[in-house]
Scaffold this active site. Structure first.
Site, PDB file in Angstrom:
ATOM      1  N   ASP A 136      57.720  79.938  -4.042  1.00 16.71           N
ATOM      2  CA  ASP A 136      58.825  79.444  -3.954  1.00 16.71           C
ATOM      3  C   ASP A 136      59.727  79.803  -3.098  1.00 16.71           C
ATOM      4  OD1 ASP A 136      59.457  81.359  -5.973  1.00 16.71           O
ATOM      5  OD2 ASP A 136      60.214  80.143  -7.961  1.00 16.71           O
ATOM      6  N   TYR A 160      59.237  88.908   3.683  1.00 15.17           N
ATOM      7  CA  TYR A 160      57.849  88.300   2.855  1.00 15.17           C
ATOM      8  C   TYR A 160      58.372  86.620   3.058  1.00 15.17           C
ATOM      9  CZ  TYR A 160      55.391  86.468  -1.728  1.00 15.17           C
ATOM     10  OH  TYR A 160      54.873  85.949  -2.234  1.00 15.17           O
ATOM     11  N   LYS A 164      55.138  84.022   4.887  1.00 14.99           N
ATOM     12  CA  LYS A 164      54.536  82.547   3.647  1.00 14.99           C
ATOM     13  C   LYS A 164      55.023  80.947   4.412  1.00 14.99           C
ATOM     14  CE  LYS A 164      51.791  83.315   0.094  1.00 14.99           C
ATOM     15  NZ  LYS A 164      51.207  83.339   0.615  1.00 14.99           N
ATOM     16  N   ASP A 291      72.407  96.214  -4.420  1.00 10.88           N
ATOM     17  CA  ASP A 291      71.544  95.187  -4.768  1.00 10.88           C
ATOM     18  C   ASP A 291      70.397  94.989  -3.520  1.00 10.88           C
ATOM     19  OD1 ASP A 291      70.814  92.755  -5.499  1.00 10.88           O
ATOM     20  OD2 ASP A 291      72.920  91.573  -4.844  1.00 10.88           O
TER      21      ASP A 291
HETATM   22  P1  NAD Z   1      48.672  91.297  -4.980  1.00  9.17           P
HETATM   23  O1  NAD Z   1      49.912  92.012  -3.609  1.00  9.17           O
HETATM   24  O2  NAD Z   1      48.860  92.154  -6.057  1.00  9.17           O
HETATM   25  O3  NAD Z   1      46.832  91.095  -3.825  1.00  9.17           O
HETATM   26  C1  NAD Z   1      46.844  90.615  -2.779  1.00  9.17           C
HETATM   27  C2  NAD Z   1      45.601  90.888  -2.538  1.00  9.17           C
HETATM   28  O4  NAD Z   1      45.097  90.633  -1.130  1.00  9.17           O
HETATM   29  C3  NAD Z   1      45.323  92.403  -2.703  1.00  9.17           C
HETATM   30  O5  NAD Z   1      43.835  92.657  -3.514  1.00  9.17           O
HETATM   31  C4  NAD Z   1      44.899  93.042  -0.987  1.00  9.17           C
HETATM   32  O6  NAD Z   1      43.969  94.221  -0.989  1.00  9.17           O
HETATM   33  C5  NAD Z   1      45.009  91.337  -0.243  1.00  9.17           C
HETATM   34  N1  NAD Z   1      44.501  91.419   0.410  1.00  9.17           N
HETATM   35  C6  NAD Z   1      45.829  92.221   1.212  1.00  9.17           C
HETATM   36  N2  NAD Z   1      45.544  91.681   3.096  1.00  9.17           N
HETATM   37  C7  NAD Z   1      44.715  91.580   3.259  1.00  9.17           C
HETATM   38  C8  NAD Z   1      43.772  91.284   3.805  1.00  9.17           C
HETATM   39  N3  NAD Z   1      44.116  90.859   5.820  1.00  9.17           N
HETATM   40  N4  NAD Z   1      42.431  90.784   4.055  1.00  9.17           N
HETATM   41  C9  NAD Z   1      41.633  90.599   3.218  1.00  9.17           C
HETATM   42  N5  NAD Z   1      41.963  91.066   1.575  1.00  9.17           N
HETATM   43  C10 NAD Z   1      44.342  91.318   1.823  1.00  9.17           C
HETATM   44  O7  NAD Z   1      49.288  89.671  -4.425  1.00  9.17           O
HETATM   45  P2  NAD Z   1      49.547  88.733  -5.575  1.00  9.17           P
HETATM   46  O8  NAD Z   1      50.575  88.778  -6.767  1.00  9.17           O
HETATM   47  O9  NAD Z   1      48.928  88.429  -6.684  1.00  9.17           O
HETATM   48  O10 NAD Z   1      49.753  87.044  -5.090  1.00  9.17           O
HETATM   49  C11 NAD Z   1      49.204  86.712  -4.658  1.00  9.17           C
HETATM   50  C12 NAD Z   1      49.219  85.815  -3.332  1.00  9.17           C
HETATM   51  O11 NAD Z   1      50.166  85.005  -4.354  1.00  9.17           O
HETATM   52  C13 NAD Z   1      49.912  85.712  -2.398  1.00  9.17           C
HETATM   53  O12 NAD Z   1      49.260  84.413  -1.197  1.00  9.17           O
HETATM   54  C14 NAD Z   1      51.279  85.521  -3.180  1.00  9.17           C
HETATM   55  O13 NAD Z   1      52.616  85.405  -1.641  1.00  9.17           O
HETATM   56  C15 NAD Z   1      51.013  84.415  -3.881  1.00  9.17           C
HETATM   57  N6  NAD Z   1      51.933  84.417  -5.043  1.00  9.17           N
HETATM   58  C16 NAD Z   1      52.196  85.027  -6.177  1.00  9.17           C
HETATM   59  C17 NAD Z   1      53.455  84.738  -6.838  1.00  9.17           C
HETATM   60  C18 NAD Z   1      53.507  86.497  -7.776  1.00  9.17           C
HETATM   61  O14 NAD Z   1      54.441  86.381  -8.029  1.00  9.17           O
HETATM   62  N7  NAD Z   1      52.921  87.808  -7.866  1.00  9.17           N
HETATM   63  C19 NAD Z   1      54.184  83.656  -6.818  1.00  9.17           C
HETATM   64  C20 NAD Z   1      54.131  82.382  -6.238  1.00  9.17           C
HETATM   65  C21 NAD Z   1      52.825  83.186  -5.184  1.00  9.17           C
END
Ligand code: NAD
Ligand code: TYD
Length: 358
Positions: A136, A160, A164, A291
């Site tokens: 979001d 970031y 996205k 901040d």
């Molecule tokens: P995370 O950082 O915990 O995990 C990311 C994973 O991607 C890791 O395992 C990393 O090794 C892998 N990775 C990174 N670069 C890579 C590459 N080039 N090739 C293959 N693997 C790669 O992230 P998360 O919190 O689990 O988020 C996962 C997805 O969900 C992301 O796309 C994030 O933008 C989205 N998202 C996260 C949240 C949140 O609150 N965490 C909320 C909404 C959306």
């Protein structure tokens, strides 16, 4: 049996998705392609070999490696891709934005190119799906009123969220230009087991337990709309199974909380569990610090569309799931020690020697 390629499945949400879906869908096989950056911990899914024998495969590799992606899609006859892989931490994006451009934008573009190639070569199967997992944060910052809907204009604030946003545009472009059957989801902040302790909730839990200072940015009144990670996983499954290609779905928990209130609640939960009171209460560790630059004030999701169209709704209440999350961290000392010591990064050597897995 249908095979799903998950990217970034060794991270927080991806590993919860793999674990939850292998348990809920006995006819799914999941191939997890993960580059194992600092945020990836393949050990999160070590027990899948016994929990879901023959239905889980880990491939150590990068979404930028188009030949590898194509090889996996062809040899596994994958019918869907759920794309989690990303650089995901706002603070890191402020310090080093280029990795976010390389993974989130270039990586998503290369992944789309590889997936589309295989999809075209296989005769454009009608039931193939590509689900892009986004945030979001692409919508920017809200004032005290209103909600993000699927038609809110993009207005990202951090490297970031800008990266996205770019990846979301690429996915939509592939759908509109090539007819590639892609869907986009934009979800609010997740919390739950296996979250890397640099994000607010696990960082605060670990610091409270260790009696370290609790750095609250600014006045602590920034608001996030929290969603338990399993609710997110179930929403993604609904989008994959029932969503319409070309559509976007906002996912949120309707649990808006100011950061300072979340931190205070965590202090109370841990005080209760560790029998701390009076002068040893966790709240004494709270420190208001400078901040975050470009810090968005408020996020809040209108999840009406996914509820109406796909019948999804969150199952977990914030208070209950937050307490369960605290209990998970308190009972997973080994996982935390491996993160702290960096031992989790030796997983490939320990399990497979120096060779690439695939
Ligand atoms: P995370 O950082 O915990 O995990 C990311 C994973 O991607 C890791 O395992 C990393 O090794 C892998 N990775 C990174 N670069 C890579 C590459 N080039 N090739 C293959 N693997 C790669 O992230 P998360 O919190 O689990 O988020 C996962 C997805 O969900 C992301 O796309 C994030 O933008 C989205 N998202 C996260 C949240 C949140 O609150 N965490 C909320 C909404 C959306
Ligand atoms: P974070 O978990 O980094 O997620 P995001 O920035 O993607 O929303 O941060 C959640 C909120 O908590 C955000 O408003 C920033 C704030 N925050 C702190 O106040 N202190 C911290 O140490 C961290 C990591 C975050």
């Amino acid at each position: 049996m249908q095979t799903i390629l998950v990217t970034g499945g060794a991270g927080f949400i991806g590993s919860n998705f793999v674990r939850h879906m292998l348990s809920m869908r006995p006819d799914w096989r999941i191939v997890n392609l993960d580059a194992l950056t600092y945020a990836g911990n393949a050990a999160n899914l070590d027990d899948m070999a016994t929990q879901a024998p023959g239905r889980y495969r880990f491939v150590h590799g990068d979404i930028n490696d188009s030949d590898l992606v194509k090889r996996i899609l062809i040899e596994e006859r994958a019918g869907a891709v759920v794309h989690f892989a990303a650089e995901s931490h706002v603070d890191r994006s402020i310090l080093g934005p280029l990795a976010f451009v390389e993974t989130n934008i270039c990586g998503t573009a290369r992944l789309l190119m590889a997936c589309r190639d295989v999809w075209e070569q296989s005769g454009r199967p009608r039931d193939f799906r590509f689900v892009h997992v986004s945030t979001d944060e692409v919508y920017g910052s809200l004032g005290p009123d209103g909600y993000f809907t699927e038609t809110t204009a993009y207005d990202p604030s951090s490297p970031y969220s800008a990266s996205k946003a770019a990846s979301d545009h690429l996915v939509r472009a592939w759908q509109r230009t090539y007819g590639f059957p892609a869907l986009v989801t934009n979800c609010s902040n997740n919390y739950g087991p296996f979250q890397f302790p640099e994000k607010l909730i696990p960082l605060m839990i670990l610091n409270i337990v260790a009696e370290k200072e609790l750095p609250v940015y600014g006045d602590g009144q920034n608001i996030r709309d929290w969603l338990y990670v399993i609710d997110h996983c179930e929403a993604l499954a609904a989008v994959l199974e029932r969503g319409i290609p070309g559509e976007t779905y906002n996912i949120g928990g309707g649990a808006e909380r100011a950061n300072i209130d979340v931190v205070r609640q965590l202090c109370t939960l841990i005080d209760q569990r560790l029998h701390r009171e009076g002068a040893s209460c966790g709240s004494r560790l709270i420190r208001f610090v400078g901040d975050r630059p470009g810090h968005d004030r408020r996020y809040a999701i209108d999840a009406g569309k996914i509820k109406r169209d796909l019948g999804w709704r969150p199952r977990f209440q914030f208070e209950d799931a937050l307490a369960a999350t605290v209990d998970w961290y308190l009972s997973h000392g080994e996982w935390i020690d491996a993160i702290r010591s960096g031992d989790y990064r030796r997983w490939i050597d320990t399990n497979y020697g120096a060779a690439r897995v695939g």
